[in-house]
Scaffold this motif. Structure first.
Motif, mmCIF file in Angstrom:
data_model
loop_
_atom_site.group_PDB
_atom_site.id
_atom_site.type_symbol
_atom_site.label_atom_id
_atom_site.label_comp_id
_atom_site.label_asym_id
_atom_site.label_seq_id
_atom_site.Cartn_x
_atom_site.Cartn_y
_atom_site.Cartn_z
ATOM 1 N N ASN A 1 0.831 -1.207 0.000
ATOM 2 C CA ASN A 1 0.000 0.000 0.000
ATOM 3 C C ASN A 1 0.866 1.257 0.000
ATOM 4 N N VAL B 1 -10.436 7.209 -6.360
ATOM 5 C CA VAL B 1 -9.674 5.964 -6.504
ATOM 6 C C VAL B 1 -10.660 4.816 -6.675
ATOM 7 N N ASP C 1 -10.566 0.507 -6.813
ATOM 8 C CA ASP C 1 -9.768 -0.704 -6.616
ATOM 9 C C ASP C 1 -10.464 -1.841 -7.346
ATOM 10 N N CYS D 1 -10.961 -5.598 -4.900
ATOM 11 C CA CYS D 1 -10.552 -4.890 -3.686
ATOM 12 C C CYS D 1 -10.408 -5.757 -2.465
ATOM 13 N N THR E 1 -6.397 -2.264 1.313
ATOM 14 C CA THR E 1 -5.618 -1.248 0.601
ATOM 15 C C THR E 1 -6.363 0.078 0.563
ATOM 16 N N LEU E 2 -7.669 0.050 0.329
ATOM 17 C CA LEU E 2 -8.437 1.294 0.275
ATOM 18 C C LEU E 2 -8.439 2.005 1.625
ATOM 19 N N LEU F 1 -13.115 6.784 -2.426
ATOM 20 C CA LEU F 1 -12.572 5.503 -2.854
ATOM 21 C C LEU F 1 -13.694 4.489 -3.035
ATOM 22 N N GLY G 1 -14.349 0.292 -4.053
ATOM 23 C CA GLY G 1 -13.801 -1.036 -4.303
ATOM 24 C C GLY G 1 -14.803 -1.912 -5.022
ATOM 25 N N CYS H 1 -15.513 5.383 1.601
ATOM 26 C CA CYS H 1 -15.159 4.091 1.000
ATOM 27 C C CYS H 1 -16.425 3.306 0.721
ATOM 28 N N ILE I 1 -6.345 0.816 -9.133
ATOM 29 C CA ILE I 1 -5.344 -0.120 -8.642
ATOM 30 C C ILE I 1 -5.876 -1.538 -8.787
ATOM 31 N N ALA I 2 -4.975 -2.474 -8.936
ATOM 32 C CA ALA I 2 -5.338 -3.889 -9.023
ATOM 33 C C ALA I 2 -4.188 -4.691 -8.429
#
Length: 813
Positions: A567, A585, A587, A590, A595-596, A608, A610, A634, A654-655
């Motif tokens: 992270n 962001v 993910d 996720c 990570t988030l 964010l 996911g 989130c 992100i992945a």
């Protein structure tokens, strides 16, 4: 007149095809043994239905050639209002969609002249309070209005808005509670409307979101297979005399104001009273008033939900049946364009065709109309017409058919759709026949909003029993006359003749339960639903909530720090590539949000989201977000991250150890492009081959297959091939890092897996998640130990000049 000529020509061709098949039917009938009135009746009914089928097939064929995308001219589109109309639906999902829509409007610079309204007709006090609470967080950004005395149903809701606020807006985007729409799509449609002052309504194509039930997925599969070609064909042939589907359409405010409110039909329902299916009529009246009504078949950025159950579908279909049959009183209105009349006629015939087909089955099966072997030819013609839209859908994707894997997926989807629709068709035919019969008998249905109808009882009879009784009556109707007149053998043959219709009806209770049941989860979803808690319990990541590998970089001392170190790397790489912290962001894969949550603390102003295919992971992630007071920033969605969505474009995607679950690197990269704004960054961390797969020794190739099988992977790329693929699709390579030196490959658990993994594989236990994890984990470690795998961090930047959505996968499953 010239602009309607293509539709007139197609209609003429359809009449000719229907007439030709009817002549074949006449030659196949034993006219000397059939009463002339019955012969004339069956040929008339057959001519109507085959003409409608032929017209549908020809429209689909007209959509084989893609629509030419004309450049959208620059202009001043004026002020726009996005209107979400609700009436008792669950408000929380809508609130999230509106929040994302507002963020996207702001990102692309459309927020300054586009306002959002939520127009509620909800009457239950508790439901209204729930709506107010759901929209509280965005209340400063929207206008929420609840009508205490709703009149006129949905058209009345819109008319009320027109009277109160309409004069302040040039255009209005009309959306239902389950609608989704992207800000980018709206911006393009507004420019198009601004460029044509005669354009009154622009109807967008619509995609169905993934559903949980077999029935919902059948509808979605049918829409994905035949919908695009049919929509293109209808758009091409209708020209400026298109249609309105009630939602997901941009309307010029002045155009709707000129035809609103619609007249109330004289007399009592079902044929009198308020017009239930108002959208077709509004489109026809706009065209009569001189406005262009255009169908834009592109469905990107435009979504809706399909009914999940047969009961919810039938409730809606009963209302639509009454609304479309009301059009019998309007189709001859003075001044309507001939293509508008055709739209109305097709809606009417879509319901009248059900009792027509039922009558044809009964007349031919019972022996009331005598046929010879020659009747097989018009029946084969009908079958061919039924298949034309599906074949057109396949042909429209002919480039994908050249690839073996895609061809296999598409053909499997076609057979699945054909089988499911064949099973449901008799149920739909019988129900629609009943709807038409009750309407002509004078029985009306009240308009019940979807949000309220979902809570109503389906009645006392077990679902499917009425259909089973109908199937038995059909068999009895065709077999008994034959038994009494000609004996047992003709009676059995008559029963067999109607078996394709009667058998699904006789099995309706079982089919009903199966259609309504949840679809089996994908192998990846099952794997993570069953394994996530074990990963968290045994992985040692603690508060990091990681289900990826730990990185033992310099200065990392504990297992929790090692689990969280990726992270830190992601945050540093993202800020370096973007030049600033990201505002949004996403993910892709996720997990449970570890990570988030780390990034949310690092970037306190970021929003964010996911995405995971696992329902268990969503449930756990939402719980962890609430425990950390991060639920406002989130959010988590259960979906396949490769599917199109209406989420706002992200600055950062992100992945982490998730992209390999996509069918291919190309499919994942195209999905990532859809999620990113121009100039946005993708940080990808995953296991990647050091060399192309074809260069692997047989032992390592076998281990790679074990790795894929055990961990339910769609592909494992080599880093060089992935980077080349990314550049072709529109990414720029910003950074490449080999993180393999930070892995520990000789832990106690790794040594144990060297024994357990091969044994589990030899016993054929890979289908069980716990053993599949052992098999895949051991195979992966051995590939690393052989030097053929790299734990790779790639930073890719979407080209700032890349404004259009990248090419879409043409698979339909």
């Amino acid at each position: 007149m010239g602009r309607s000529l293509p539709m007139v020509l197609v209609l003429t061709a359809a009449i000719a095809l229907g007439g030709g098949l009817t002549l074949l039917l006449m030659r196949g009938l034993a006219l000397d043994a059939t009463h002339p009135a019955l012969a004339a009746l069956i040929m008339g009914l057959f001519a109507v239905t085959t003409t409608v089928l032929a017209l549908s097939g020809l429209i689909a064929l007209a959509g084989l050639r893609p629509m030419r995308e004309e450049p959208v001219p620059e202009g001043q589109p004026g002020r726009c209002a996005a209107l979400w109309l609700i009436c008792g639906e669950v408000p929380e999902p809508l609130a999230r969609r509106i929040g994302d829509f507002l963020t996207d409007l702001d990102r692309i610079g459309q927020a300054r002249d586009c306002d959002v309204f939520v127009l509620s007709d909800t009457q239950d006090a508790k439901a209204r309070a729930r709506e107010v609470a759901a929209f509280a967080e965005i209340s400063d950004c929207i206008t929420y209005r609840n009508r205490t005395a709703p009149e006129g149903r949905k058209p009345g809701n819109l008319h009320d808005w027109l009277q109160r606020w309409g004069s302040g807006y040039d255009t209005m985007l009309v959306l239902d509670a389950d609608s989704g729409f992207s800000a980018e799509r709206l911006a393009v449609m507004r420019q198009r409307m601004a460029a044509n002052p005669r354009l009154g309504l622009l109807q967008a194509g619509i995609r169905m979101r993934p559903t949980a039930s077999h029935f919902g997925e059948m509808q979605r599969l049918s829409a994905r297979l035949s919908g695009p070609v049919f929509a293109r064909g209808l758009a091409r042939l209708s020209g400026a005399c298109g249609n309105f589907w009630g939602h997901n359409a941009l309307i010029r405010t002045r155009a709707l104001a000129e035809v609103s409110p619609l007249p109330v039909l004289r007399g009592q329902p079902p044929f009198g009273g308020p017009i239930l299916s108002h959208d077709f009529v509004e489109a026809a009246h706009m065209r009569r008033a001189g406005w262009d009504v255009v169908l834009c078949p592109d469905s990107r950025g435009s979504f809706e939900d399909a009914p999940e159950t047969i009961a919810s579908h039938l409730r809606r279909d009963r209302r639509w049946a009454q609304g479309n049959l009301q059009h019998l009183r309007l189709i001859a209105d003075a001044g309507l364009h001939q293509v508008s009349r055709l739209h109305l006629a097709l809606g009417i015939l879509s319901y009248l065709s059900a009792p027509i087909w039922l009558a044809l089955v009964l007349l031919t099966g019972s022996g009331a109309v005598h046929a010879t072997s020659g009747v097989v030819w018009p029946l084969l013609g009908v079958l061919a017409l039924l298949l034309v839209p599906k074949l057109a859908g396949l042909l429209a994707r002919r480039s994908a058919l050249r690839h073996k894997a895609r061809r296999r997926v598409m053909l499997r989807a076609v057979w699945a759709e054909l089988g499911l629709s064949t099973l449901f068709a008799p149920i739909g035919m019988l129900r629609r026949s009943g709807f038409v019969g009750t309407i002509f008998a004078g029985r009306s249905v009240d308009w019940v909003p979807s949000g309220q109808s979902a809570r109503q009882s389906r009645g006392h009879m077990q679902p499917g029993r009425a259909e089973r009784l109908g199937g038995a009556l059909i068999v009895a109707t065709v077999a008994l006359p034959q038994l009494l007149i000609a004996g047992t053998t003709p009676a059995v043959l008559a029963g067999l003749l109607v078996l394709p219709v009667a058998l699904p009806l006789l099995l309706a209770p079982q089919l009903w339960r199966w259609f309504d049941a949840p679809r089996p989860r994908s192998a990846v979803a099952r794997y993570y639903d069953r394994s996530t808690r074990r990963f968290l319990r045994l992985g040692g990541s603690g508060a990091a909530l990681a289900i990826h590998r730990p990185l033992w970089a310099k200065g990392v001392e504990t297992a929790q720090e090692a689990a969280a170190h990726i992270n830190t790397i992601i945050a540093a790489q993202a800020e370096a590539a973007l030049g600033q912290p990201p505002a949004r962001v996403v993910d892709l894969g996720c997990g449970v949000g570890g990570t988030l949550f780390h990034l949310a603390r690092h970037w306190p102003a970021a929003q964010l989201c996911g995405i995971t295919i696992s329902a268990e992971q969503v449930r756990l992630a939402e719980g962890h977000a609430a425990a950390r007071s991060l639920e406002a920033r989130c959010s988590f969605l259960r979906s396949d991250f490769t599917l199109p969505m209406t989420l706002p474009k992200a600055d950062l995607a992100i992945a982490v150890e998730s992209h390999v679950h996509a069918a291919s690197a190309g499919a994942f990269l195209q999905a990532a492009l859809r999620h990113l704004r121009p100039g946005g960054v993708l940080v990808l961390v995953d296991d990647m081959l050091a060399h192309p797969e074809v260069a692997l020794a047989p032992t390592q190739a076998r281990r790679l297959a074990q790795f894929r099988r055990g961990w339910r992977l769609g592909h494992v790329p080599d880093s060089g091939g992935l980077m080349r693929n990314a550049q072709v699709l529109g990414f720029e390579i910003a950074e490449y890092h080999d993180l393999t030196p930070f892995l520990r490959l000789n832990r106690l658990r790794d040594r144990a897996l060297r024994l357990a993994g091969p044994v589990a594989d030899r016993l054929g236990l890979a289908h069980m998640p716990v053993f599949g994890n052992m098999i895949g984990g051991n195979a992966l470690t051995e590939i690393y130990r052989a030097g053929e795998m790299r734990y790779t961090c790639l930073v890719l930047r979407k080209s700032a000049q890349m404004q259009a959505t990248p090419p879409r996968s043409e698979a339909v499953a």
